[in-house]
Write a protein that holds these residues in place. Structure first.
Motif, PDB file in Angstrom:
ATOM      1  N   VAL A  66       0.839  -1.214   0.000  1.00 47.03           N
ATOM      2  CA  VAL A  66       0.000   0.000   0.000  1.00 47.03           C
ATOM      3  C   VAL A  66       0.867   1.254   0.000  1.00 47.03           C
ATOM      4  O   VAL A  66       0.668   2.159  -0.814  1.00 47.03           O
ATOM      5  CB  VAL A  66      -0.971   0.011   1.211  1.00 47.03           C
ATOM      6  N   VAL A  67       1.857   1.289   0.905  1.00 52.11           N
ATOM      7  CA  VAL A  67       2.668   2.506   1.037  1.00 52.11           C
ATOM      8  C   VAL A  67       3.404   2.805  -0.269  1.00 52.11           C
ATOM      9  O   VAL A  67       3.444   3.949  -0.726  1.00 52.11           O
ATOM     10  CB  VAL A  67       3.648   2.386   2.229  1.00 52.11           C
ATOM     11  N   VAL A  70       0.907   4.228  -2.655  1.00 49.25           N
ATOM     12  CA  VAL A  70       0.483   5.573  -2.231  1.00 49.25           C
ATOM     13  C   VAL A  70       1.558   6.583  -2.632  1.00 49.25           C
ATOM     14  O   VAL A  70       1.262   7.653  -3.172  1.00 49.25           O
ATOM     15  CB  VAL A  70       0.244   5.618  -0.696  1.00 49.25           C
ATOM     16  N   GLN A  71       2.808   6.209  -2.394  1.00 46.93           N
ATOM     17  CA  GLN A  71       3.901   7.132  -2.735  1.00 46.93           C
ATOM     18  C   GLN A  71       3.971   7.356  -4.245  1.00 46.93           C
ATOM     19  O   GLN A  71       4.165   8.486  -4.694  1.00 46.93           O
ATOM     20  CB  GLN A  71       5.230   6.584  -2.202  1.00 46.93           C
ATOM     21  N   ALA A  74       0.965   9.511  -5.289  1.00 46.01           N
ATOM     22  CA  ALA A  74       1.136  10.905  -4.839  1.00 46.01           C
ATOM     23  C   ALA A  74       2.198  11.614  -5.673  1.00 46.01           C
ATOM     24  O   ALA A  74       2.052  12.803  -5.991  1.00 46.01           O
ATOM     25  CB  ALA A  74       1.522  10.931  -3.366  1.00 46.01           C
TER      26      ALA A  74
END
Lengths: 259, 118
Positions: A66-67, A70-71, A74
């Protein structure tokens, strides 16, 4: 593309399609622009098997999955945002075909165009105000003690101060800090076009047991950025008991709710 | 004032905000708020995350060194603050004790009053 879905990052006005200089959500370099109703949605293809509902539910427990995404998401949005007005889509917006995405753009064209107009030259800033209730309660007793010494101490006043010290006077201290945080917020409203108050209670405390007193997002005109940051800086100096944390500029994530 | 963009800020915005569009969308991560909290809990404590085997940042030298430095600095600050708070409390307590004992001692006015009494 068979076996592939479209991961959508956001929408811009047609004519504003710039090539992202970041990697896509899968680490590749390819992006596509899906156009409809004078709008263009930035997307990239993802393997359907890895992005269907079941797979995503499985990935939710995998922080690195997920991270990382997300990065990536973004970074792509921030890159386009640095050059054009973009309406960021919520993380996890996946369409099965370009046609289904085009249909959606067409149906929501009025809202998207209004939003794009409203968000022109605007950026989002996040502000979190922290304060230590315990430390503030001590400061308040100290101040009262100083006043008492100045005005003449009585045994009654001493008794009350001792009692306050024992109870740490926490409720008053919390009220005092929240009022100061509210004043900072009021000050910031003078340089903002819109704002949103978040849930301060959900924010974990920072060092020294400082709790979050206020958490807000502000929509600020690019031309007002310096004034907005100066206000925060000044407020930080005026209220030394508060710690103000600022993040930004962000793409307007908090200000693109459609009806 | 401190200006920084933490991973928690990033997660909060990207997972929690943005345009929500219903309809033909095939997948939308359900319950994003819960997911945000879950991930933020993981990243809030580097030690805890390492304990449970979440070590995605270890491949990233920047995050690795920085995360360790931040955790150490945080601990130092918390200790400093706790001792400062204790010192403050003790100072106030001492001042209160001194004032209290000064009040208990009969001052010149009190002596005069006593002597004035029949």
């Amino acid at each position: 593309m068979t076996g592939h879905d479209l991961w959508v990052y956001g929408v811009v006005a047609q004519g504003d399609e710039v090539r992202p200089e970041e990697r896509n959500i899968e680490g590749g370099e390819d992006f596509v622009w899906i156009r409809a109703a004078s709008l263009a949605a930035l997307a990239s293809y993802v393997p359907a098997a890895d992005y269907n509902e079941k797979a995503l539910a499985r990935h939710q427990d995998d922080a690195s999955w997920v991270v990382g995404r997300v990065q990536a998401s973004a970074a792509v949005i921030a890159d386009v945002f640095s050059r054009r007005v973009i309406i960021p889509f919520k993380f996890g917006a996946v369409f099965s075909t370009p046609e289904s995405l085009q249909k959606r753009l067409h149906e929501q064209r009025t809202e998207f165009h209004e939003l794009l107009k409203r968000l022109e030259n605007k950026e989002e800033w996040g502000v979190k105000i922290f304060g230590s209730i315990e430390a503030q309660s001590i400061r308040m007793v100290e101040w009262k003690l100083d006043q008492a010494v100045k005005n003449g101490v009585t045994s009654g006043k001493l008794y009350m101060l001792k009692k306050q010290l024992r109870q740490s006077n926490l409720r008053d201290a919390e009220r005092d800090l929240k009022e100061k945080a509210r004043r900072v917020h009021q000050l910031l409203l003078m340089s903002t076009d819109a704002h949103q108050i978040g849930k301060a209670a959900s924010e974990p405390p920072i060092s020294g047991n400082s709790v979050c007193l206020m958490k807000s997002s502000y929509l600020v005109s690019s031309s007002e950025r310096n004034q907005f940051l100066t206000r925060i800086h000044d407020a930080g100096r005026q209220y030394e008991e508060l710690q103000v944390k600022v993040s930004g500029p962000w793409a307007p994530y908090s200000f693109c709710r459609t009806k | 004032m401190s200006q920084s963009t933490s991973l928690a800020d990033l997660l909060e915005r990207v997972l929690d905000k943005g345009v929500v569009i219903a309809g033909d969308i095939t997948v939308l991560v359900a319950d994003v708020e819960l997911l945000t909290i879950k991930i933020r809990l993981l990243v809030a404590s580097v030690d805890k995350a390492m304990e449970i085997g979440v070590n995605w940042w270890q491949d990233d030298p920047y995050l690795n060194i920085r995360a360790k430095q931040l955790v150490e600095r945080n601990r130092e600050l918390e200790t400093e603050l706790a001792s400062l708070r204790q010192a403050n409390l003790e100072t106030i307590q001492t001042r209160l004790d001194v004032l209290e004992s000064a009040l208990k001692k009969p001052g010149p006015r009190d002596s005069r009053r006593k002597s004035e009494k029949p």
